[in-house]
Design a protein around this motif. Structure first.
Motif, PDB file in Angstrom:
ATOM      1  N   LEU A  92       0.697  -1.179  -0.186  1.00 34.10           N
ATOM      2  CA  LEU A  92       0.111  -0.025  -0.006  1.00 34.10           C
ATOM      3  C   LEU A  92       0.925   1.290  -0.215  1.00 34.10           C
ATOM      4  CD1 LEU A  92      -2.788  -0.944   2.629  1.00 34.10           C
ATOM      5  CD2 LEU A  92      -3.109  -0.572   0.040  1.00 34.10           C
ATOM      6  N   LEU A  93       1.886   1.034   0.771  1.00 36.85           N
ATOM      7  CA  LEU A  93       2.550   2.648   1.063  1.00 36.85           C
ATOM      8  C   LEU A  93       2.960   3.208  -0.179  1.00 36.85           C
ATOM      9  CD1 LEU A  93       3.438   4.154   3.564  1.00 36.85           C
ATOM     10  CD2 LEU A  93       5.712   3.037   3.567  1.00 36.85           C
ATOM     11  N   ASN A  94       2.917   4.579  -0.177  1.00 35.68           N
ATOM     12  CA  ASN A  94       3.420   5.711  -1.059  1.00 35.68           C
ATOM     13  C   ASN A  94       2.474   5.461  -2.641  1.00 35.68           C
ATOM     14  OD1 ASN A  94       6.419   4.937   0.310  1.00 35.68           O
ATOM     15  ND2 ASN A  94       5.121   6.923   0.517  1.00 35.68           N
ATOM     16  N   HIS A  95       1.346   4.692  -2.772  1.00 35.94           N
ATOM     17  CA  HIS A  95       0.482   4.542  -3.841  1.00 35.94           C
ATOM     18  C   HIS A  95      -0.433   5.658  -3.864  1.00 35.94           C
ATOM     19  CE1 HIS A  95       1.606   0.880  -5.945  1.00 35.94           C
ATOM     20  NE2 HIS A  95       1.988   0.400  -4.658  1.00 35.94           N
ATOM     21  N   GLN A  96      -0.540   6.313  -5.063  1.00 34.98           N
ATOM     22  CA  GLN A  96      -1.712   7.305  -5.289  1.00 34.98           C
ATOM     23  C   GLN A  96      -2.947   6.446  -5.177  1.00 34.98           C
ATOM     24  OE1 GLN A  96      -1.221  10.040  -8.439  1.00 34.98           O
ATOM     25  NE2 GLN A  96       0.639   9.332  -8.438  1.00 34.98           N
ATOM     26  N   VAL A  97      -4.029   7.316  -4.723  1.00 31.39           N
ATOM     27  CA  VAL A  97      -5.346   6.727  -4.713  1.00 31.39           C
ATOM     28  C   VAL A  97      -6.282   7.674  -5.125  1.00 31.39           C
ATOM     29  CG1 VAL A  97      -4.928   5.159  -2.834  1.00 31.39           C
ATOM     30  CG2 VAL A  97      -5.767   7.231  -2.027  1.00 31.39           C
ATOM     31  N   TYR A  98      -7.659   7.362  -5.325  1.00 28.72           N
ATOM     32  CA  TYR A  98      -8.639   8.269  -5.471  1.00 28.72           C
ATOM     33  C   TYR A  98      -9.843   7.802  -4.786  1.00 28.72           C
ATOM     34  CZ  TYR A  98     -10.150   5.436  -9.470  1.00 28.72           C
ATOM     35  OH  TYR A  98     -10.668   4.440 -10.228  1.00 28.72           O
ATOM     36  N   ILE A  99     -10.500   8.808  -3.820  1.00 28.31           N
ATOM     37  CA  ILE A  99     -11.572   8.598  -3.007  1.00 28.31           C
ATOM     38  C   ILE A  99     -12.658   9.064  -3.886  1.00 28.31           C
ATOM     39  CG2 ILE A  99     -12.384   9.124  -0.941  1.00 28.31           C
ATOM     40  CD1 ILE A  99      -9.609  10.096   0.131  1.00 28.31           C
ATOM     41  N   GLU A 100     -13.658   8.004  -3.700  1.00 30.54           N
ATOM     42  CA  GLU A 100     -15.083   8.472  -4.510  1.00 30.54           C
ATOM     43  C   GLU A 100     -15.966   9.150  -3.603  1.00 30.54           C
ATOM     44  OE1 GLU A 100     -16.250   4.694  -6.648  1.00 30.54           O
ATOM     45  OE2 GLU A 100     -15.298   5.490  -8.320  1.00 30.54           O
ATOM     46  N   THR A 101     -16.452  10.283  -3.918  1.00 30.92           N
ATOM     47  CA  THR A 101     -17.313  10.944  -3.113  1.00 30.92           C
ATOM     48  C   THR A 101     -18.375  11.427  -3.769  1.00 30.92           C
ATOM     49  OG1 THR A 101     -16.525  13.373  -3.633  1.00 30.92           O
ATOM     50  CG2 THR A 101     -15.110  11.926  -2.058  1.00 30.92           C
ATOM     51  N   SER A 102     -19.358  11.954  -2.983  1.00 30.31           N
ATOM     52  CA  SER A 102     -20.717  12.432  -3.782  1.00 30.31           C
ATOM     53  C   SER A 102     -20.485  13.517  -4.672  1.00 30.31           C
ATOM     54  CB  SER A 102     -21.518  12.911  -2.611  1.00 30.31           C
ATOM     55  OG  SER A 102     -21.162  13.756  -1.739  1.00 30.31           O
ATOM     56  N   HIS A 103     -19.154  14.160  -4.567  1.00 26.96           N
ATOM     57  CA  HIS A 103     -18.657  15.459  -5.400  1.00 26.96           C
ATOM     58  C   HIS A 103     -17.899  14.910  -6.565  1.00 26.96           C
ATOM     59  CE1 HIS A 103     -20.454  17.368  -1.985  1.00 26.96           C
ATOM     60  NE2 HIS A 103     -19.568  16.933  -1.028  1.00 26.96           N
ATOM     61  N   GLY A 104     -17.394  13.752  -6.540  1.00 24.82           N
ATOM     62  CA  GLY A 104     -16.625  13.243  -7.628  1.00 24.82           C
ATOM     63  C   GLY A 104     -15.434  12.592  -6.930  1.00 24.82           C
ATOM     64  N   LYS A 105     -14.373  12.317  -7.704  1.00 21.52           N
ATOM     65  CA  LYS A 105     -12.970  11.840  -7.192  1.00 21.52           C
ATOM     66  C   LYS A 105     -12.018  12.770  -6.458  1.00 21.52           C
ATOM     67  CE  LYS A 105     -13.491   7.821 -10.613  1.00 21.52           C
ATOM     68  NZ  LYS A 105     -12.878   7.211 -11.497  1.00 21.52           N
ATOM     69  N   VAL A 106     -11.519  12.354  -5.506  1.00 17.99           N
ATOM     70  CA  VAL A 106     -10.563  13.100  -4.820  1.00 17.99           C
ATOM     71  C   VAL A 106      -9.417  12.474  -4.756  1.00 17.99           C
ATOM     72  CG1 VAL A 106      -9.770  14.157  -2.838  1.00 17.99           C
ATOM     73  CG2 VAL A 106     -12.302  14.465  -3.431  1.00 17.99           C
ATOM     74  N   LEU A 107      -8.179  12.969  -5.284  1.00 17.28           N
ATOM     75  CA  LEU A 107      -6.915  12.348  -5.429  1.00 17.28           C
ATOM     76  C   LEU A 107      -5.962  12.482  -4.109  1.00 17.28           C
ATOM     77  CD1 LEU A 107      -4.826  11.025  -7.331  1.00 17.28           C
ATOM     78  CD2 LEU A 107      -4.006  13.262  -7.907  1.00 17.28           C
ATOM     79  N   GLY A 108      -5.185  11.295  -3.811  1.00 20.31           N
ATOM     80  CA  GLY A 108      -4.621  11.463  -2.555  1.00 20.31           C
ATOM     81  C   GLY A 108      -3.250  10.480  -2.725  1.00 20.31           C
ATOM     82  N   VAL A 109      -2.667  10.503  -1.789  1.00 18.82           N
ATOM     83  CA  VAL A 109      -1.208   9.572  -1.654  1.00 18.82           C
ATOM     84  C   VAL A 109      -1.164   8.863  -0.164  1.00 18.82           C
ATOM     85  CG1 VAL A 109       0.158  11.478  -1.187  1.00 18.82           C
ATOM     86  CG2 VAL A 109       1.173   9.319  -2.129  1.00 18.82           C
ATOM     87  N   ILE A 110      -0.871   7.720  -0.346  1.00 19.46           N
ATOM     88  CA  ILE A 110      -0.723   7.016   1.086  1.00 19.46           C
ATOM     89  C   ILE A 110       0.680   7.287   1.775  1.00 19.46           C
ATOM     90  CG2 ILE A 110      -0.838   4.644   2.272  1.00 19.46           C
ATOM     91  CD1 ILE A 110      -2.520   3.804   0.221  1.00 19.46           C
ATOM     92  N   GLY A 111       0.841   7.798   2.779  1.00 23.87           N
ATOM     93  CA  GLY A 111       2.045   8.186   3.378  1.00 23.87           C
ATOM     94  C   GLY A 111       2.161   7.584   4.698  1.00 23.87           C
ATOM     95  N   SER A 112       3.324   7.812   5.380  1.00 26.89           N
ATOM     96  CA  SER A 112       3.525   7.434   6.769  1.00 26.89           C
ATOM     97  C   SER A 112       4.891   7.877   7.122  1.00 26.89           C
ATOM     98  CB  SER A 112       3.908   5.790   6.915  1.00 26.89           C
ATOM     99  OG  SER A 112       5.155   5.477   5.982  1.00 26.89           O
ATOM    100  N   LYS A 113       5.356   7.779   8.390  1.00 23.80           N
ATOM    101  CA  LYS A 113       6.468   8.218   8.869  1.00 23.80           C
ATOM    102  C   LYS A 113       7.595   7.962   7.904  1.00 23.80           C
ATOM    103  CE  LYS A 113       7.866   7.403  13.232  1.00 23.80           C
ATOM    104  NZ  LYS A 113       8.604   6.662  14.452  1.00 23.80           N
ATOM    105  N   PRO A 114       8.472   9.203   7.550  1.00 28.32           N
ATOM    106  CA  PRO A 114       9.512   8.888   6.513  1.00 28.32           C
ATOM    107  C   PRO A 114      10.818   7.845   7.370  1.00 28.32           C
ATOM    108  CG  PRO A 114       9.634  10.954   7.689  1.00 28.32           C
ATOM    109  CD  PRO A 114       8.427  10.493   7.977  1.00 28.32           C
TER     110      PRO A 114
END
Length: 342
Positions: A92-114
């Motif tokens: 999972l770590l550091n992959h781009q994701v998109y969240i499906e919402t009622s307003h459309g897709k929201v882009l994000g990235v999975i992060g953690s402590k460096p």
């Protein structure tokens, strides 16, 4: 077939949120079947009628893919998530994701402590998903909540692409490959049997759609269309996963060491004999790993003779997997030939 696989792979449909992939499949089947409806759980059921005295055959391909779901939004606007389906945390770590919402897709990235701030012992461990978060660029909880809600599904972003030697790669090949096979068989089939093409929901979280749809249809025979592990790459012994990409779809004899499906003897004989008669490339597999919709289907009502046809897929249950297109085509040919025998 490549174009169809690309369309299916790029569509979203994590477990419990299969609307987009179901709509796509319904559009593909329009004009090719006699009846089509969505049941109470969300399964797509398409019917191609045969002779009145013919058998009822169920073809099941699960529409859902592994994914994530929004669980919590913290005070700084970072998102904590839960997993839907069997996902290794290290994938999972550091992959781009998109969240499906009622307003459309929201882009994000999975992060953690460096890693720069990890102690030596921490660096040697796999980071657990509970210690990860999704960054959507929000500056506060309030800003994040304007865009995202708890319970929104999350899809791991991965683009479809072609490799050499008939290989393609993309997300959700488990089980958009089965969906592609189902669509092509429903379009091309000519048989006396009545064919029920079922796109099932929530397979990755408990074979749920297969249970309800099989109970409703009560077919004389069923085939689950899925993928299996292709072990033809470094890091895995041939004896552990002997299936190879490009050698044909697998006819599964058992899965989960028999705790799942032990293929009905008549179905096993039918599938193998037709493959040999028609000279269709194929492999046979005894699996100790996971299972498919067939496990739920064959135990429905008084019992339904059931088998599984699965093209091999490299790197299943990861953000991107690889499949040989010819294996998918040969799975279609095998099922069409089996339906003619009925």
């Amino acid at each position: 077939m490549k174009e169809l696989l690309e369309m299916l792979s790029n569509a979203s449909g994590v477990s419990g949120f299969e609307d987009e992939i179901r709509d796509l499949m319904m559009n593909q089947l329009e004009g090719h079947v006699d009846e089509m409806y969505v049941d109470n759980l969300g399964n797509l059921i398409a019917i191609k009628k045969g002779k009145s005295e013919g058998k009822k055959v169920m073809l099941a391909a699960h529409m859902d893919e592994i994914g994530l779901i929004v669980r919590y939004i913290d005070e700084k606007g970072f998102i904590k998530f839960s997993k839907l389906g069997g996902i290794n945390d290290q994938m999972l770590l550091n992959h781009q994701v998109y969240i499906e919402t009622s307003h459309g897709k929201v882009l994000g990235v999975i992060g953690s402590k460096p890693p720069h701030r990890m102690k030596q012992a921490e660096k040697k461990k796999v980071i657990e998903y509970e210690n990860m978060f999704i960054d959507i660029g929000a500056a506060s909880k309030e800003e994040a909540e304007e865009r995202v809600s708890v319970g929104d599904p999350i899809i791991i972003k991965s683009d479809f692409a072609e490799l050499n030697n008939d290989l393609i790669m993309g997300k959700a090949m488990d089980n958009r490959v089965g969906c592609a096979i189902l669509l092509e068989v429903m379009k091309r089939s000519r048989t006396d049997a009545t064919i029920y093409g079922v796109g099932t929901v929530q397979e990755e979280v408990g074979l749920k759609g297969a249970k309800t749809s099989a109970y409703s249809i009560n077919p004389d025979m069923a085939l689950a269309l899925d993928v299996t592990i292709s072990g033809d790459h470094p890091g895995i012994k041939e004896e552990e996963a002997p299936a190879k990409a490009g050698a044909g779809p697998c006819i599964i004899l058992t899965d989960a060491s028999g705790r799942g499906l032990i293929t009905h003897p008549q179905v096993k004989e039918l599938l193998i004999s037709v493959a040999l008669e028609e000279n269709i490339p194929h492999q046979v597999e005894v699996s100790e790993g996971g299972t498919t919709d067939a496990t739920a289907i064959h135990l429905t009502r008084a019992g339904i003779p059931t088998g599984v046809i699965s093209p091999p897929s490299r790197y299943i249950h990861t953000p991107v997997s690889v499949v040989n297109v010819q294996d998918v085509e040969n799975a279609v040919k095998l099922i069409l030939a089996v339906l003619k025998k009925l």
